[in-house]
Design an enzyme around this catalytic site. Structure first.
Site, PDB file in Angstrom:
ATOM      1  N   TYR A  77       0.788  -1.232   0.000  1.00  0.00           N
ATOM      2  CA  TYR A  77       0.000   0.000   0.000  1.00  0.00           C
ATOM      3  C   TYR A  77       0.817   1.277   0.000  1.00  0.00           C
ATOM      4  CZ  TYR A  77      -3.875  -3.123   1.060  1.00  0.00           C
ATOM      5  OH  TYR A  77      -4.805  -4.125   1.023  1.00  0.00           O
ATOM      6  N   SER A 147      -4.551  -6.986   7.213  1.00  0.00           N
ATOM      7  CA  SER A 147      -5.170  -7.240   5.922  1.00  0.00           C
ATOM      8  C   SER A 147      -4.174  -7.941   4.991  1.00  0.00           C
ATOM      9  CB  SER A 147      -5.709  -5.933   5.339  1.00  0.00           C
ATOM     10  OG  SER A 147      -6.577  -6.180   4.279  1.00  0.00           O
ATOM     11  N   TYR A 148      -3.832  -7.333   3.846  1.00  0.00           N
ATOM     12  CA  TYR A 148      -2.862  -7.992   2.972  1.00  0.00           C
ATOM     13  C   TYR A 148      -1.521  -8.162   3.678  1.00  0.00           C
ATOM     14  CZ  TYR A 148      -0.885  -9.572  -1.437  1.00  0.00           C
ATOM     15  OH  TYR A 148      -0.315 -10.342  -2.428  1.00  0.00           O
ATOM     16  N   TRP A 195     -11.312  -2.984  -4.166  1.00  0.00           N
ATOM     17  CA  TRP A 195      -9.929  -3.314  -3.798  1.00  0.00           C
ATOM     18  C   TRP A 195      -9.170  -3.865  -4.995  1.00  0.00           C
ATOM     19  CZ3 TRP A 195      -6.834  -7.758  -3.544  1.00  0.00           C
ATOM     20  CH2 TRP A 195      -5.646  -7.631  -2.807  1.00  0.00           C
ATOM     21  N   ASP A 272     -15.419  -7.385  10.994  1.00  0.00           N
ATOM     22  CA  ASP A 272     -14.382  -7.422   9.963  1.00  0.00           C
ATOM     23  C   ASP A 272     -14.780  -8.360   8.839  1.00  0.00           C
ATOM     24  OD1 ASP A 272     -11.856  -7.044   8.686  1.00  0.00           O
ATOM     25  OD2 ASP A 272     -11.245  -8.982   9.484  1.00  0.00           O
ATOM     26  N   HIS A 307     -12.916  -3.556   9.550  1.00  0.00           N
ATOM     27  CA  HIS A 307     -11.620  -3.914   8.970  1.00  0.00           C
ATOM     28  C   HIS A 307     -10.529  -2.946   9.383  1.00  0.00           C
ATOM     29  CE1 HIS A 307      -9.166  -6.321   6.392  1.00  0.00           C
ATOM     30  NE2 HIS A 307      -8.816  -5.300   5.644  1.00  0.00           N
TER      31      HIS A 307
END
Length: 581
Positions: A77, A147-148, A195, A272, A307
């Protein structure tokens, strides 16, 4: 900053730690301290992978001679220069850790072709090997992120690299088919489009002025990316694999728990988008991880968060109070100090849950709770929801589902900040395509903590459709606040590996996974269960035609039937926690 002497404390409240591990999409700006606790900084080292592709990597070392244990973040990101990422570096180095920040393959200054998920298995392993070989490294590495940034931790763990001693994945997918792309077999349209196309459709984050809530009703879905002006092969690949097939199986990390041998601090939120995976990863690793140490080293923290976790006490339209926020830095530091520095074991029980309604944290020995009483609540023809079984003469209830007028998304376990969390459902009460069932007002408190499922006996007049269930709390002021929901695309009623269309008009039994929650209802409050067939744009519409997914343009109106009689008792199974004597 939290000193090491505080690391064992379970501190509830707002503080610098409350924003330390926000989702990469929601990290806020903050001033960088004038005096950084770095001994040495090395920007943009190009670290070679096994195929000679080089990944851009920054290294921050504490003052002193070393060698040091290392905390690693692998990111997609940003390039590491944002205040939120600099915060990571300061926190790590001031606590005696080297900090390594790396861009994933094909993102920002890293070489190679960007494609989500699969490449992280080998690249994570190779990065660990590179760290292990550095003179400043003592060979012990921990990974953290959300997350990722959490996904890459589990994917790296598949290699069982000896340097990887612990991970702290927050809000992490663990079964990419069921949680990321196709929950209940229905495509997760809003998150995968906003996304997969809008944010990570190219080498850098994209912020084109597209309304991702109202602009994704394009058909056929297989050309959605191009209709918006993009060309995103991975998005089209997701659409091309609507069944749980060989494309998705390598990414079912829950099923691959026996291949992993790493202690994990699993962090999730009741709202989430990856809640089911957080719970599933904890449970499967607790049972099936490759070593006894890894099995014993699993910990679980679930708060009332969406999230973007631990950022504020309000989730959607509900304020869960000051205890909703934790000292995230202290929690993680305690965990990493134990596994990378031989510090004391983390304090307290392995499971920490936030009980909504009561709005307090509670420690537990296991998940799900051993004392749970799984209690069916039956749907009745008069709109009642109760533990009493239905009689033989109850007539079915019907409604019409039109894909051209779907039920709009309002709250739930999704990524989009505008819609996620707990919202008052009353704006949807005028719709006739939702069946509603309510309990009587409670005379005593009722706690439901654990997994929830709905069993529906249904029929439709076409070859395929969706059925959905949403459980909400009716508050004393008559607000109807959503807790959990679930879906099943009927063609997957016999499993996700193959599609079996319906015989029109033939009753079938469906079992919907509503994931899990923890909520204590007060006397006077009620539970409500809504049954419908759409939740758009969170989920792609079922066009009711039975055509191959992603190909259809035309739709048909479906006539839906829900059976409620003694022979076909539709019900929801609640995880009731008996009151403490």
């Amino acid at each position: 900053m939290v000193g090491r002497q505080q690391s064992a404390r379970w501190i509830l409240g707002r503080g610098l730690g409350a924003v330390m591990v926000l989702c990469a999409l929601t990290v806020g700006a903050s001033a960088v301290a004038a005096a950084e606790p770095f001994g040495t900084v090395r920007y943009h080292q190009m670290v070679p992978m096994r195929d000679e592709v080089r990944l851009a990597t920054d290294v921050y070392l504490p003052p002193g001679p070393g060698p040091f244990p290392t905390l690693l973040v692998r990111d997609i990101y940003g390039n590491g220069s944002a205040p939120g990422r600099q915060r990571y570096a300061r926190w790590a180095t001031e606590n005696g850790y080297a900090f390594v920040f790396q861009n994933a393959r094909g993102r920002y200054d890293s070489e190679g072709q960007w494609y989500p998920y699969f490449q992280e298995i080998n690249d994570g392993y190779d990065t660990l090997s590179w760290i292990e070989g550095q003179a400043w490294s003592n060979g012990k590495v921990g990974m953290f992120g959300t997350s990722y940034l959490a996904s890459v931790q589990w994917l790296a763990a598949l290699g069982q690299h000896p340097a990887l001693k612990a991970i702290a994945p927050a809000m992490s997918p663990g079964n990419y088919y069921r949680d990321v792309a196709y929950p209940g077999g229905a495509f997760s349209l809003l998150s995968r489009a906003s996304w997969g196309i809008g944010l990570v459709g190219s080498r850098t984050n994209m912020s084109f002025p597209i309304d991702w809530i109202s602009a994704i009703d394009h058909l056929p879905l297989r050309t959605l990316d191009r209709s918006l002006g993009f060309d995103v092969p991975h998005f089209r690949d997701w659409l091309a694999h609507p069944t749980y097939d060989e494309y998705w199986k390598p990414l079912n990390l829950e099923a691959r728990a026996p291949e992993m041998a790493v202690p994990a601090l699993n962090i999730g939120g009741w709202y989430d988008v990856f809640l089911r995976s957080t719970l599933g990863s904890y449970s499967t690793m607790k049972r099936e991880a490759a070593t006894a140490e890894a099995r014993a080293g699993q910990r679980l923290v679930i708060g009332p968060w969406p999230h973007g976790w631990n950022a504020k006490t309000v989730t959607g339209e509900e304020d869960f109070g000051p205890e909703a926020l934790i000292d995230a830095e202290a929690l993680q530091l305690e965990f990493f100090d134990h596994w990378l520095k031989e510090g004391p074991a983390p304090a307290g029980a392995p499971v920490k849950l936030f009980v909504m309604g009561e709005n307090r944290w509670r420690e537990e020995a296991e998940w799900p709770l051993a004392r749970t009483v799984y209690t069916p609540y039956y749907l009745h023809g008069d709109g009642a929801l109760s533990p009493e079984k239905p009689g033989a003469g109850q007539a079915p209830k019907t409604y019409t589902y039109d894909p051209q007028d779907p039920v709009p998304t309002l709250g739930g376990n999704i990524m989009r900040p505008e819609l996620r969390g707990s919202f008052d459902q009353r704006p949807l009460d005028g719709r006739t395509d939702i069946l509603r069932f309510e309990t009587a007002a409670l005379e005593a408190p009722l706690e439901i903590t654990g997994p929830i499922r709905a069993v529906l006996h249904v029929a439709t007049d076409g070859p395929d459709t969706d059925f959905m269930a949403k459980l909400s709390v009716i508050k004393a002021d008559n607000r109807v606040m959503n807790l959990v929901d679930g879906v099943l695309r009927t063609r997957f009623r016999e499993g996700y590996e193959r599609e079996v269309l319906l015989t029109p008009g033939e009753p079938v039994r469906l079992e919907l996974d509503l994931w899990a929650t923890s909520y204590r209802l007060a006397p006077g409050e009620r539970l409500r269960l809504d049954i419908t067939s759409s939740n758009f744009p969170r989920l792609a519409r079922n066009l009711n035609t039975g055509e191959p997914f992603g190909e259809g343009v035309a739709s048909r109106v479906a006539q839906q039937t829900l059976y409620l009689d003694a022979a076909r008792p539709s019900h929801v199974v609640l995880p009731v926690i008996p009151p403490t004597p």
